[in-house]
Structures are given as C-alpha cells and as structure tokens.
Design a protein around this motif. Structure first.
Motif, PDB file in Angstrom:
ATOM      1  N   GLU A 103      -1.361   1.418 -10.497  1.00 13.23           N
ATOM      2  CA  GLU A 103      -1.959   0.320  -9.695  1.00 13.23           C
ATOM      3  C   GLU A 103      -2.060  -0.796 -11.059  1.00 13.23           C
ATOM      4  O   GLU A 103      -1.551  -1.952 -10.894  1.00 13.23           O
TER       5      GLU A 103
ATOM      6  N   ASN B  56       0.876  -1.258   0.090  1.00 12.64           N
ATOM      7  CA  ASN B  56      -0.200  -0.019  -0.114  1.00 12.64           C
ATOM      8  C   ASN B  56       0.910   1.046  -0.055  1.00 12.64           C
ATOM      9  O   ASN B  56       1.946   1.361   0.404  1.00 12.64           O
TER      10      ASN B  56
ATOM     11  N   THR C  40      -0.127   0.260  -4.193  1.00  7.92           N
ATOM     12  CA  THR C  40      -1.344  -0.017  -4.450  1.00  7.92           C
ATOM     13  C   THR C  40      -2.002  -0.202  -3.215  1.00  7.92           C
ATOM     14  O   THR C  40      -1.497  -1.199  -2.613  1.00  7.92           O
ATOM     15  N   TYR C  41      -3.440  -0.238  -3.117  1.00 11.02           N
ATOM     16  CA  TYR C  41      -4.447  -0.859  -2.009  1.00 11.02           C
ATOM     17  C   TYR C  41      -4.553  -2.056  -2.308  1.00 11.02           C
ATOM     18  O   TYR C  41      -5.001  -2.753  -1.364  1.00 11.02           O
TER      19      TYR C  41
ATOM     20  N   ALA D   6      -7.583  -2.742  -9.798  1.00 14.60           N
ATOM     21  CA  ALA D   6      -6.921  -1.376 -10.362  1.00 14.60           C
ATOM     22  C   ALA D   6      -7.707  -0.049 -10.584  1.00 14.60           C
ATOM     23  O   ALA D   6      -8.654  -0.525 -11.406  1.00 14.60           O
TER      24      ALA D   6
END
Lengths: 699, 45
Positions: free
Chosen positions: A72, A12, A62-63, A67
């Motif tokens: 992402e 993240n 990226t979480y 995407a």
C-alpha cells in the motif's frame, strides 16, 4: 510525437484491476519490481484514439490511502511524489459494482489529491444478478468525474474507458470533501504554515510518515512553530476523516445506486433475501437459537453426569487414600468440590461456543448483526453498539473495551452501561444448575422446558439491555449517531480447524480464568466453614448430642446434625446469618447469601461456593446437584431450591451487576467512579426488587 | 503425613489464596493493560 500519458490503475484488492490492465494493454506489458523492494510492478502501453499512447502502471491493491503494508505504501509514495517519473497524469480507480460503497473510499481520497481521476465500475455483468441499478449521470455529477461501466469478463466498456483516458484533460479536479471541516483550527494552522502545499497531501504526510518533495514530519514540527498533534489525536482525526468520507459516499449512493433485493438472482442474494428479511430473518434466528439451546441440553447431559459423579468419586477416593487431617479435609471438602463446580459446565460451554463459532465461520453472524442493527435503531442505538452487545455473550470485559470504536461519547456510554445485562458465559453455570433443580424435565413440541427457560433468560438479558438503552437514550439525549458499515462475507462451510481452535480457546479461557478464583475462594470458604469462635462451635458434638438425646437418631443422622450445628456456628455461618434477614424475603437461606457475596468476584463462583459449603463436614459421596436438591428451607420447610426461590435466583442473576472486573473496566473506560457506582447500585437494587416480587408472587 | 505437616500445608494454602486476592484487587491494572482488548483472557472470570 505526442506526449505519452502516465496512467495509474488503482483499486481495492479483488476488484478486477489486473483484468482491466490486461484489457487495456493486451500483450504490451512488462513485469518488474519497485526500486529497492520486492513489490511487483506491472507496466504496459495502451494505444488510444488519435494515435495517443498511455503508459499504464498497475499499482498494488489498497483499501485506502492509510497505508498499513509495503504494497500500500508504494501507491501512496507514487501519488505524493510529483518528481517521480511515473507520477500519474491520470488515476483510474477500479471499483467492483458489488462493493461500490467500500471502494469509493479510496476514490474520494485520490480525488482530493487533485489528480484527474476516472472511476471504473467493473463487473457490470453482475448487476442484473444482484438487482443493482446505477444512475450514472447522477453519480458522475456528484462524484465530479467520468465513469466507465466495464465488464472485463464480457469485454464491455473498454473502448469508452480508452476514450475517457484520452480526454483526461477535461476532467474536474475539485475535491469530494472539505478536509478542514473536521478540525478547522488545526487545518487552518497547517495551511498557514505551508501556504503553497495541498492540504490533503500535508495531512497524508503527517499521518503516514510518507516523504514527498522536501517536506517531512520533522520539518513540519520545526517550521513556523507548527504544532502537530499527538498520535492519538491524529488517529482520532483520521477516523473523523473516514466517517466524513463515508457520509459523503452514503449521500451520493442513496440516489445514485439502487439495490433491489427482490430482483436479485444469485444464490447468495437469494439466501440473504430470506435470512435478512424483516420477518423471516428474525424467525430463522429464533429457530436457530431454539435449536442451539435444545442441543446444549440434549448433548451435554451425559458428559455432565459423568463429570459430576467422577468428581464425587475422586473426592471420596482422596479421602480414603490420605491420612485424616486438616489438609485432607481442605482437599476433599473445599478444593475438589469447588473445582468440580466449574469443570461440570465444560460440555455446555463447549457446545455453546461450538455453535457460535459455526455461525461466525459460515458468515451467518454478519447477517445477525445486520438484523439486529435494524432492530436496535428503533431503540436509539446505532449499529456500532451491536458488536459489543453480541460479544457480551462471551464476556462483558472485551465487549466494553470494544465500545472504543464508537465515536459518539453518549452512545458509547450507553453501550457500556447496558452491556452487563447481556447473558455472559459466567452466568451460564448459575442458570444451568438452578434450571436443572427447579424446572421440570418435560417437553413442549419436542423442546424441553429447561432449554426454553435458558433461551428466555438470554432473550431477557438482551431485551433488558435494549430497553435500558432506550431509557438512557431519552435521559442522556443523543443528537448525532455514528455510522456502522458491515461487509457481508460470502457464505462458506466452516473450517473444522478454525471451529475446533475457537472452542478450545474459549473453553480453556473460561475454565482456567474461573478456576483460579474458584480455587482461592474454595480454600478461604473451607477455612471459614471449618472453624468458628466460641463454645457453640468447639463443643458442637456435646451440644448436639444433648439436644437430641431424647430422639432416636441413627449414628449417620446424628453426625449430620453435628455437622449442621458446626456449620451454623462457624465463621461463615455467623457472617451468613448476619445477612440472612436481607435475603430471606427473596427465598434464600444464609448459604445462598454467602454464595451471592462470593460470586461478586465472578458469577460462576456461585456454584463452586455452594458445592464447598455443602461439602464441609459431609462424608457422603454425592453430586453437587443432589446436595443442592436435598437442602431444606429452614423457615418455610420443603426444598430450599423450589420453583419460587429458583426463579427468584435466576432473575437476580439476570439483572445484578455481580462482577467486580466489569466495574473496574467501566471505571477505566469512563475515567470516573460515577458510572460504575451508579451501574452497581441501579442493577443491584433492580435485581433485588424483581427477585423479591418473583418469590413473593410464586411462593 | 502427620497433623503438623497437614496444618502447615493448610496455612500455606490459605496464605496463597489470600495473596491471590490481594494481587487481583490491588495489582489488577497491570494485568488488565497487558491482556485486555484481545481475546477473552482478560481476567474477568
């Protein structure tokens, strides 16, 4: 020479991923771009034990693997394409010890791609400050991986990480969740259409249009008659996947992670400890509410009086400037008083949103949501219902729309049904004018009775919503609850610009939204109050003069009697008197009855309607409040707006479903008229009964 | 402004007000789809 290991650093944003990259590679790094796009690509070489080298790529933060941006997308494209020269032999997922729950979502997704994965828990030096302790053995077993507890700030755990990287072949590639469980039939079909492909990769391709190998979404449609789902169905499945992953993460962290708030040492945690405390938290919230309502009254009285007298003077000025006629009367007796009835509340609405905005900006509102979650669970509602309920203080419409993210239908339905009980900004003008008429101006320990009454009405709305939810929960029987994740932002000083913009936008929306309806209603009401059928209306002057010929009335008093006679026999007077028998037991006259009916369009129309009705045929330069205060109860005598009828009206508006827009939205969200009709009947009957009891007890 | 002009203006105002309510009641869905779900400007007041 041994093969170089390809390692992808994934995580993240703000987890210290780049610090881990720097610690691993030292000065052996280069910065470039991914082919064709301007996303930065950082690569480096790390020397491992036994002369092994690792080629490390620091991927964009990226979480999740769902995407939404180009950055992402880079991560997903690499992880799905085995033919890419950078395809990782090993993924190192970097997480932050303070946000482990959120960070693990990405970890479980990467793990399910069957890529050997190491979990780095970074910022380990913060654990003591936060009162966090981890059972690493338990976490390693249940997350099916090896964990490196790292503090890049103190250069701890990097050697262990290097060791784990060099032994990556020992890592398990078993999955965290069984994806097919979220829709067995769909995933069975998908697997049989592509027997040699990993099901999670196929799923990512389908949901995100990411190509890998030779399979893409079009081909999935064409081959083996595989029917993919609609966009909405796919989104719903994706939500189910996320919930399932969080359920897995919650289960693992329940035993693997302990957060002892009592041992926390940093300022934020100390503040949180008090603000979210099971007793002090509610006490602080209560004090903040008291302060807000007190300030609303204290600060807005001067501008409100100014607006009220300005509108009265403007109406008088307009009458003097324009020639006599119907249109002049429409302006001075209909439109100007009607609009004045809404503009007068701008100061109080603005102050209310100023406080709400400051609380949101400072990070306190998230703590309130957390506090309320704890309370609501006892009444059978999940935390996800809190966001709609809290946003219902502005308006029930967006609040009801916000229930869309509650997956469980019954839970969503209950939230939709109880949200209209929350005191919305449209109720505020009704409350404020009635409170100012019937509640004395005295103070109790520095707090005005009027402010306390207003706060009580807000709490009454919230309490009724929660209690109704409890009853509905018993009737509708919810078996499973949805999960609610709220991230506590750091405390910060509110930005003046953000606060000002919110206040401006909310006030503008309130005034212009209500203004249009009030303008239209004022015109129609003025017409209905200025004209009437038959002799009684047309010969009002003669009839009145004859009736009072024996009394020595002044010219002014006689004019008032004539105006009153005309109003009673106007169209609106006839309609009002027809409904009067139904509302007189509640302490209301026919004029209030008309205001209640017209305010079904929007609650705040109540004040504008009364302002228009009381202005028709009245030449006095007087404020709305004074006109309402001067009204006499035609049956009981004495002021029409007294304590009993005032409380009865307040309670009626607290419980009645006086908003046709809300009903329309409930119909749209539930896809049937059954629920809005039930809502309307139950709320109206309940409001009527409570208002009736209140008046009969207090009169 | 003579009486006739004043009466005409009143009739226009009443027609506009009635038109507003007809539009709000019968063409409501179009407006809702466009504006609801975002801020508070959803036509609920």
């Amino acid at each position: 020479m041994s093969k170089q290991i390809n390692v992808a650093l994934i995580g993240n944003p703000n987890t210290g991923k780049t610090s881990v990259f720097n610690a691993l590679t030292g000065l052996n790094q280069k910065v470039g771009n991914y082919p064709g796009i301007t996303v930065e690509k950082k690569e480096g070489v790390c020397k491992l034990p036994r002369g092994v080298k690792a080629h490390i790529i620091d991927l964009p933060g990226t979480y999740s693997l769902n995407a939404s941006s180009l950055d992402e997308n880079v991560v997903i494209e690499l992880l799905l394409n085995k033919n890419d020269k950078d395809f990782p032999d090993l993924a190192v997922v970097v997480s932050d010890v303070e946000n482990l729950k959120r960070n693990l979502l990405l970890y479980t997704q990467i793990k399910d791609l069957e890529i050997p994965t190491i979990l780095v828990i970074n910022m380990a030096d913060r654990m003591a400050y936060k009162g966090i302790s981890l059972d690493l053995e338990y976490l390693e077993t249940h997350l099916k991986t090896k964990i490196a507890l790292v503090s890049t700030r103190k250069n701890q755990g990097i050697d262990k990480l290097k060791n784990l990287i060099s032994n990556y072949k020992d890592l398990s590639i078993s999955h965290c969740i069984d994806l097919s469980e979220i829709d067995p039939a769909y995933f069975k079909n998908l697997q049989s259409a592509f027997p040699n492909q990993l099901i999670y990769k196929l799923w990512l391709v389908i949901t995100q249009d990411v190509n890998f190998g030779k399979t893409d979404r079009n081909e999935i449609d064409a081959v083996a008659n595989f029917k993919t789902k609609s966009k909405n169905d796919l989104k719903r499945l994706q939500q189910k996947e996320t919930i399932k992953r969080y359920q897995f993460i919650n289960d693992v962290l329940k035993k693997g992670q302990t957060i002892d708030v009592a041992n926390a040492k940093d300022l934020r945690m100390r503040l949180d400890r008090v603000i979210t405390h099971k007793i002090w938290g509610y006490a602080i919230f209560f004090i903040i509410l008291l302060t807000i309502f007190q300030a609303i009254y204290d600060w807005s009285s001067v501008p409100m009086d100014f607006i009220d007298t300005t509108f009265a003077a403007f109406s008088e000025w307009t009458k003097n400037q324009l020639p006599n006629g119907a249109f002049t009367n429409l302006l001075t007796e209909g439109i100007i008083p009607g609009l004045g009835g809404i503009v007068i509340f701008i100061p109080q609405i603005a102050f209310l949103f100023l406080f709400i905005s400051v609380l949101e900006e400072s990070g306190y509102m998230s703590r309130v949501v957390f506090l309320m979650d704890r309370l609501m669970r006892r009444f059978g509602l999940s935390g996800k219902s809190i966001v709609p309920l809290i946003s219902g203080t502005a308006c029930a419409i967006p609040a009801i729309m916000a229930t869309r993210n509650i997956e469980n239908w019954k839970e969503r339905l209950i939230t939709i049904l109880v949200t209209p009980f929350i005191t919305c900004s449209a109720r505020l003008p009704v409350y404020l004018i009635i409170i100012s008429l019937v509640i004395p101006e005295g103070r109790f320990i520095g707090l005005s009775y009027q402010a306390l009454t207003l706060m009580f009405l807000y709490l009454l709305g919230f309490g009724t919503a929660v209690l109704s939810a409890y009853i509905l929960n018993k009737v509708l029987k919810i078996k499973s609850k949805t999960f609610f994740v709220v991230e506590m932002p750091n405390y910060k000083l509110p930005l003046l610009k953000n606060v000002a913009l919110t206040v401006l936008e909310k006030t503008k929306s309130f005034v212009f939204g209500a203004g249009k309806i009030i303008l239209a209603i004022s015109i129609i009401l003025w017409f209905l109050a200025s004209f009437g059928p038959g002799e009684n209306f047309n010969n009002a002057e003669e009839i009145t003069k004859k009736a009072y010929s024996t009394e020595n009335l002044t010219s002014e008093e006689l004019q008032q009697k004539i105006a009153s006679h005309k109003l009673e026999h106007s169209f609106i007077g006839i309609i009002g008197q027809a409904i009067e028998p139904a509302i007189s037991p509640l302490g209301y006259d026919w004029k209030i009855g008309i205001a209640i009916i017209s305010s079904f369009a929007a609650r705040e129309v109540f004040v504008g309607t009364l302002a228009t009705i009381y202005s028709v045929g009245n030449d006095d330069e007087d404020t709305i409040k004074n006109r309402m205060a001067g009204e006499v109860n035609p049956i009981l005598g004495g002021p029409l707006f007294n304590f009993a009828s005032g409380i009865s009206l307040l309670l009626f508006y607290a419980f009645a479903m006086q908003c046709m827009s809300t009903l329309a939205v409930v119909k749209r969200e539930t896809n049937t008229w059954k629920w809005p009709v039930l809502q309307l009947i139950i709320m109206s009957v309940f409001a009527y009964i409570v208002a009736l009891i209140a008046f009969q007890l207090l009169k | 402004m003579n009486t006739i002009i004043q009466n005409i203006l009143v009739v226009i105002a009443i027609i506009l007000a009635l038109g507003f309510f007809i539009k709000k009641l019968f063409l409501k869905n179009q407006k809702s789809k466009k504006e609801c779900g975002g801020g508070d400007n959803c036509g609920c007041h």
